[in-house]
Design a protein around this motif. Structure first.
Motif, PDB file in Angstrom:
ATOM      1  N   THR A   1       0.825  -1.205   0.000  1.00 14.50           N
ATOM      2  CA  THR A   1       0.000   0.000   0.000  1.00 14.50           C
ATOM      3  C   THR A   1       0.858   1.253   0.000  1.00 14.50           C
ATOM      4  N   MET A   2       0.293   2.340  -0.504  1.00 16.56           N
ATOM      5  CA  MET A   2       0.902   3.663  -0.442  1.00 16.56           C
ATOM      6  C   MET A   2       0.199   4.463   0.643  1.00 16.56           C
ATOM      7  N   LEU A   3       0.971   5.107   1.511  1.00 11.25           N
ATOM      8  CA  LEU A   3       0.442   5.905   2.610  1.00 11.25           C
ATOM      9  C   LEU A   3       0.968   7.326   2.470  1.00 11.25           C
ATOM     10  N   SER A   4       0.076   8.287   2.483  1.00 14.30           N
ATOM     11  CA  SER A   4       0.477   9.683   2.313  1.00 14.30           C
ATOM     12  C   SER A   4       0.069  10.490   3.537  1.00 14.30           C
ATOM     13  N   PRO A   5       0.993  11.267   4.122  1.00 12.96           N
ATOM     14  CA  PRO A   5       0.672  12.038   5.330  1.00 12.96           C
ATOM     15  C   PRO A   5      -0.211  13.233   5.012  1.00 12.96           C
ATOM     16  N   PRO A   6      -0.782  13.864   6.019  1.00 15.52           N
ATOM     17  CA  PRO A   6      -1.586  15.066   5.788  1.00 15.52           C
ATOM     18  C   PRO A   6      -0.785  16.103   4.997  1.00 15.52           C
ATOM     19  N   GLY A   7      -1.391  16.614   3.933  1.00 18.18           N
ATOM     20  CA  GLY A   7      -0.715  17.589   3.084  1.00 18.18           C
ATOM     21  C   GLY A   7       0.203  16.987   2.060  1.00 18.18           C
ATOM     22  N   GLY A   8       0.346  15.659   2.065  1.00 16.57           N
ATOM     23  CA  GLY A   8       1.223  14.993   1.114  1.00 16.57           C
ATOM     24  C   GLY A   8       0.543  14.738  -0.213  1.00 16.57           C
ATOM     25  N   PRO A   9       1.263  14.128  -1.157  1.00 18.14           N
ATOM     26  CA  PRO A   9       0.689  13.855  -2.476  1.00 18.14           C
ATOM     27  C   PRO A   9      -0.416  12.810  -2.409  1.00 18.14           C
ATOM     28  N   ALA A  10      -1.293  12.847  -3.388  1.00 15.25           N
ATOM     29  CA  ALA A  10      -2.361  11.854  -3.448  1.00 15.25           C
ATOM     30  C   ALA A  10      -1.746  10.467  -3.584  1.00 15.25           C
ATOM     31  N   PRO A  11      -2.196   9.490  -2.804  1.00 13.81           N
ATOM     32  CA  PRO A  11      -1.560   8.166  -2.852  1.00 13.81           C
ATOM     33  C   PRO A  11      -1.923   7.346  -4.093  1.00 13.81           C
ATOM     34  N   SER A  12      -3.093   7.603  -4.705  1.00 16.42           N
ATOM     35  CA  SER A  12      -3.521   6.765  -5.836  1.00 16.42           C
ATOM     36  C   SER A  12      -2.566   6.840  -7.018  1.00 16.42           C
ATOM     37  N   PRO A  13      -2.102   8.030  -7.446  1.00 15.72           N
ATOM     38  CA  PRO A  13      -1.125   8.050  -8.542  1.00 15.72           C
ATOM     39  C   PRO A  13       0.179   7.331  -8.190  1.00 15.72           C
ATOM     40  N   LEU A  14       0.604   7.417  -6.939  1.00 14.19           N
ATOM     41  CA  LEU A  14       1.811   6.693  -6.532  1.00 14.19           C
ATOM     42  C   LEU A  14       1.590   5.188  -6.599  1.00 14.19           C
ATOM     43  N   ALA A  15       0.406   4.739  -6.184  1.00 17.13           N
ATOM     44  CA  ALA A  15       0.092   3.312  -6.263  1.00 17.13           C
ATOM     45  C   ALA A  15       0.088   2.850  -7.715  1.00 17.13           C
ATOM     46  N   ASP A  16      -0.416   3.679  -8.611  1.00 19.76           N
ATOM     47  CA  ASP A  16      -0.427   3.334 -10.034  1.00 19.76           C
ATOM     48  C   ASP A  16       0.999   3.231 -10.570  1.00 19.76           C
ATOM     49  N   ARG A  17       1.871   4.151 -10.155  1.00 24.30           N
ATOM     50  CA  ARG A  17       3.268   4.078 -10.575  1.00 24.30           C
ATOM     51  C   ARG A  17       3.931   2.796 -10.056  1.00 24.30           C
ATOM     52  N   ALA A  18       3.599   2.407  -8.837  1.00 19.07           N
ATOM     53  CA  ALA A  18       4.158   1.175  -8.284  1.00 19.07           C
ATOM     54  C   ALA A  18       3.705  -0.035  -9.080  1.00 19.07           C
ATOM     55  N   ARG A  19       2.434  -0.072  -9.460  1.00 18.01           N
ATOM     56  CA  ARG A  19       1.932  -1.192 -10.265  1.00 18.01           C
ATOM     57  C   ARG A  19       2.634  -1.246 -11.614  1.00 18.01           C
ATOM     58  N   ARG A  20       2.876  -0.089 -12.221  1.00 18.61           N
ATOM     59  CA  ARG A  20       3.582  -0.052 -13.505  1.00 18.61           C
ATOM     60  C   ARG A  20       5.035  -0.513 -13.354  1.00 18.61           C
ATOM     61  N   GLN A  21       5.661  -0.144 -12.247  1.00 17.04           N
ATOM     62  CA  GLN A  21       7.035  -0.600 -12.006  1.00 17.04           C
ATOM     63  C   GLN A  21       7.076  -2.111 -11.833  1.00 17.04           C
ATOM     64  N   HIS A  22       6.130  -2.673 -11.089  1.00 16.69           N
ATOM     65  CA  HIS A  22       6.075  -4.129 -10.912  1.00 16.69           C
ATOM     66  C   HIS A  22       5.854  -4.829 -12.252  1.00 16.69           C
ATOM     67  N   ALA A  23       4.972  -4.266 -13.079  1.00 12.67           N
ATOM     68  CA  ALA A  23       4.696  -4.868 -14.382  1.00 12.67           C
ATOM     69  C   ALA A  23       5.939  -4.850 -15.265  1.00 12.67           C
ATOM     70  N   ALA A  24       6.698  -3.765 -15.211  1.00 15.38           N
ATOM     71  CA  ALA A  24       7.919  -3.675 -16.020  1.00 15.38           C
ATOM     72  C   ALA A  24       8.945  -4.698 -15.557  1.00 15.38           C
ATOM     73  N   LYS A  25       9.091  -4.861 -14.232  1.00 16.47           N
ATOM     74  CA  LYS A  25      10.036  -5.848 -13.713  1.00 16.47           C
ATOM     75  C   LYS A  25       9.616  -7.259 -14.080  1.00 16.47           C
ATOM     76  N   ALA A  26       8.294  -7.539 -14.023  1.00 17.49           N
ATOM     77  CA  ALA A  26       7.807  -8.866 -14.385  1.00 17.49           C
ATOM     78  C   ALA A  26       8.065  -9.157 -15.853  1.00 17.49           C
ATOM     79  N   TRP A  27       7.859  -8.151 -16.709  1.00 23.43           N
ATOM     80  CA  TRP A  27       8.113  -8.328 -18.141  1.00 23.43           C
ATOM     81  C   TRP A  27       9.588  -8.619 -18.371  1.00 23.43           C
ATOM     82  N   LEU A  28      10.470  -7.835 -17.730  1.00 22.27           N
ATOM     83  CA  LEU A  28      11.897  -8.027 -17.911  1.00 22.27           C
ATOM     84  C   LEU A  28      12.339  -9.395 -17.416  1.00 22.27           C
TER      85      LEU A  28
END
Length: 384
Positions: free
Chosen positions: A347-374
């Motif tokens: 999971t992605m956790l964002s503190p008060p005033g921090g960036p929205a966690p959903s875009p970070l979670a999406d980036r993490a999923r894309r990174q995992h997909a790239a590593k799996a492909w490689l």
């Protein structure tokens, strides 16, 4: 020290203070660390002194590894080792709980009872004081301290977005082994296990050996290391015995001795020779089955599967734990044997005033997909 805007207090009236310390500093106060593990809310062995010192001593964690420590006076009330680095796909600065291939979950250690809530509140404030989002793998969200931890973060204004998750097989001890068998939802699986055991007994004299914290764990670990290295992990260079530091880690973390975390080994012998082995750590009533190996020349007789069934029998006959935890990401062997599940999430956790966690979670999923492909691409190239 991370200042708390409103210090949390305990039933004694003493303030909970969260500060950044190091692994080396924590090791200089072993009694406080062991006391936290012994009195924690459903602890796991992962951030215990036994496990973290073994990581340090064998080059798997630095002595200056930063840790968030919540204290009430000299007493530890919560503990969270962590690292700070780049986020998914190179994004910004994020904190991550310390993880290694030999940790089963990354939940913080938190005191049980009345001190639990103020300790969690202080920990949330300490995490916020680091000033960055958290990228959190292997967080139990269905039981253990995970739900209370996430609730404390929500009260502190944190937002979260799940990257991925899976259901890990666990088994809660019944009143007896017969009760377990009678209530098991997969009778066909149990029938198959009995058939496999008969086939092994036809091949030779079959014996099950359990080695507890007062037994010859050094000998059992040596037999495990040799067995694991004889298989595909040895050929791939990933068996524990292939590297001095991982072999030393195994001998250290699964050593004999008492304390809030103890080791256990289960061995299956055929005509005196070990054909399957399991190494576990027992903490807080749960046995984490961290490492397993079997004789691959006897794959057709399934010695590893038979040993898993014998560990279930021993659980009910000797009550060495209240729960067996498969400690896996996925387990085809144990899915049908262990009826219960516990949810483990990234999971992605964002503190008060921090960036929205959903875009970070999406980036993490894309990174995992790239590593799996490689990884898949490299595997195809090796087969050519």
């Amino acid at each position: 020290m991370i200042p708390l805007p409103t210090p949390e207090t305990t039933t004694t009236g003493a303030a909970m203070i969260c500060s950044v310390t190091t692994l080396a500093a924590l090791c200089r106060d072993p009694a406080a660390w062991d006391a936290l593990v012994a009195g924690a809310d459903r602890p796991t062995p992962d951030y215990s002194r036994r496990v973290m010192e073994a990581h340090r001593d064998h080059g798997l964690a630095p002595a200056d590894l930063p840790c968030l420590a919540v204290r009430r006076g000299p007493h530890l009330a919560a503990l969270l080792p962590y690292r700070i680095g780049r986020g998914p796909l190179g994004w910004g600065r994020v904190a991550r709980p310390f993880a290694s291939p030999y940790l089963t979950v990354t939940a913080p250690l938190v005191a049980a009872g009345p001190d639990g809530a103020p300790a969690l509140a202080a920990l949330a404030t300490g995490m916020r004081g680091l000033g960055c989002p958290w990228w959190w793998p292997l967080l139990p969200t269905g039981d253990g301290v995970g739900p209370a931890f996430l609730a404390a973060l929500a009260r502190d204004g944190w937002r979260r977005a799940e990257v991925s998750g899976f259901d890990r097989p666990v088994l809660d001890r019944r009143a007896s082994h017969d009760a377990f068998l009678k209530g098991h939802p997969h009778k066909g699986r149990l029938k198959d296990l009995r058939r496999r055991r008969r086939r092994l007994e036809e091949a030779g004299a079959l014996a099950v050996e359990a080695v507890g914290p007062d037994g010859d764990l050094a000998g059992a670990v040596a037999e495990f290391l040799a067995l694991e290295q004889s298989g595909w992990k040895g050929r791939a260079g990933t068996a524990l015995a292939c590297r001095p530091r991982t072999a030393g880690f195994a001998r250290d973390v699964f050593r004999a001795g008492d304390g809030p975390v103890t080791a256990r080994a289960d061995l299956l012998r055929l005509d005196g020779r070990v054909v399957a082995a399991s190494l576990a750590l027992v903490c807080g009533g749960s046995a984490m089955l961290l490492k397993t190996a079997y004789d691959e020349d006897l794959r057709h007789l399934a010695p590893g599967v038979v040993l898993e069934a014998e560990i279930v029998r021993a659980l009910h006959e000797t009550s060495f734990a209240d729960r067996l935890d498969s400690a896996t990401l996925a387990s085809a062997v144990l899915d049908d044997l262990y009826p219960e599940r516990t949810r483990i999430a990234e999971t992605m956790l964002s503190p008060p005033g921090g960036p929205a966690p959903s875009p970070l979670a999406d980036r993490a999923r894309r990174q995992h997909a790239a590593k799996a492909w490689l990884k898949a691409r490299l595997a195809r190239l090796r087969r050519r």
